[in-house]
Design an enzyme around this catalytic site. Structure first.
Site, short mmCIF file in Angstrom:
data_model
loop_
_atom_site.label_atom_id
_atom_site.label_comp_id
_atom_site.label_asym_id
_atom_site.label_seq_id
_atom_site.Cartn_x
_atom_site.Cartn_y
_atom_site.Cartn_z
CG ASP A 58 60.23 -32.17 28.93
OD1 ASP A 58 59.64 -33.42 28.78
OD2 ASP A 58 59.78 -31.59 30.04
CG ASP A 63 50.24 -40.61 19.64
OD1 ASP A 63 49.16 -41.31 19.19
OD2 ASP A 63 49.96 -39.31 19.26
CB THR A 113 57.68 -33.15 40.05
OG1 THR A 113 57.70 -32.28 38.76
CG2 THR A 113 58.53 -34.03 40.02
O1 C5P Z 1 60.07 -23.91 36.85
P1 C5P Z 1 60.31 -25.52 37.17
O2 C5P Z 1 61.66 -25.46 37.74
O3 C5P Z 1 59.35 -25.95 37.89
O4 C5P Z 1 60.68 -26.10 35.79
C1 C5P Z 1 60.73 -27.66 35.79
C2 C5P Z 1 60.62 -28.15 34.33
O5 C5P Z 1 60.59 -29.43 34.24
C3 C5P Z 1 59.27 -27.49 33.55
O6 C5P Z 1 59.69 -27.45 32.35
C4 C5P Z 1 58.43 -28.60 33.69
O7 C5P Z 1 57.82 -29.02 32.47
C5 C5P Z 1 59.50 -29.94 33.61
N1 C5P Z 1 58.93 -31.41 34.34
C6 C5P Z 1 58.47 -31.33 35.30
N2 C5P Z 1 58.04 -32.77 35.87
C7 C5P Z 1 57.96 -33.77 35.18
C8 C5P Z 1 58.73 -33.71 33.70
C9 C5P Z 1 59.21 -32.16 33.50
O8 C5P Z 1 58.41 -30.47 36.31
N3 C5P Z 1 57.83 -34.81 35.61
#
Ligand code: C5P
Length: 214
Positions: A58, A63, A113
């Site tokens: 991820d 870019d 999110t």
């Molecule tokens: O700790 P938590 O459950 O909030 O982690 C969510 C993970 O999903 C994090 O690693 C964050 O970087 C990732 N993420 C996100 N929203 C996105 C894409 C990835 O929260 N749109």
């Protein structure tokens, strides 16, 4: 395949390895983001593979098209299962990523999110990603069914912002694991609810059990 992807958002390689071993009965895919990858790129990839698990890289590529295409080729060489690009990179960039032969699954981030947005904006990004050849999108729990309806069953919806109980942190658009799966999420991405649990294995097990399709 199990529904939960564990986000290995930790600084320490040993801690990541311990988490993988403890949670492995309940998780098939581990998400590696910049926090761990910048320090221990190849080492963490090897540890996950040695444990018989898959990698979701991820790094949210955003870019110029040529750089993104080459980044996808590099990720393919690492043997990752899936990776993220940012839909804000636009049509040409998304197409360049999706055109790589035998590529990992390309999941496009719609809108983070942690940000407030509208279902309309998320859907617009999802449609764009699909038309450019992406395999799916990352989207909040609130848009899952809408995206599935518009983009079809085969188009992956991967959902972070998962909270087994209400938490007062930076995620704005959240739901429980059970609801996300019922809504049609192919995978849920969980970080802190497992990483910061007193017992991460128990937390992973609880989520696993609530997301089993009955
Ligand atoms: O700790 P938590 O459950 O909030 O982690 C969510 C993970 O999903 C994090 O690693 C964050 O970087 C990732 N993420 C996100 N929203 C996105 C894409 C990835 O929260 N749109």
């Amino acid at each position: 395949m199990k529904k939960t992807i564990l986000a290995l958002d930790v600084y320490d390689l040993k801690k990541a390895e311990k988490l993988i071993k403890e949670t492995s009965p309940y998780i098939d895919i581990y998400k590696v983001g910049p926090i761990l990858f910048l320090q221990y790129g190849k080492e963490i990839i090897k540890i996950i593979k040695d444990n018989g698990k898959k990698i979701f890289l991820d790094l949210k590529f955003h870019d110029i098209p040529t750089t993104v295409k080459r980044s996808v080729e590099s990720a393919k060489e690492l043997g990752v299962f899936s990776l993220t690009v940012h839909s804000a990179g636009g049509e040409e960039m998304l197409k360049a990523a999706a055109a790589v032969e035998n590529k990992p699954k390309i999941w496009a981030v719609t809108v983070l999110t942690s940000r407030i947005t509208t279902p309309r904006e998320v859907l617009k990004r999802a449609r764009l990603a699909k038309s450019c050849g992406a395999d799916g999108v990352i989207s909040s729990p609130l848009e899952i069914s809408l995206i599935k309806k518009e983009c079809g069953k085969e188009f992956n919806v991967v959902t972070p912002g998962i909270r087994p109980v209400k938490a007062g942190d930076d995620q704005k658009r959240v739901t429980t694991p059970e609801t996300a799966v019922k809504e049609g999420a192919d995978f849920i991405v969980v970080g802190r609810p497992i990483l910061e649990a007193v017992n991460p294995a128990d937390a992973a097990k609880n989520i696993y059990e609530t997301t089993l399709i009955k």
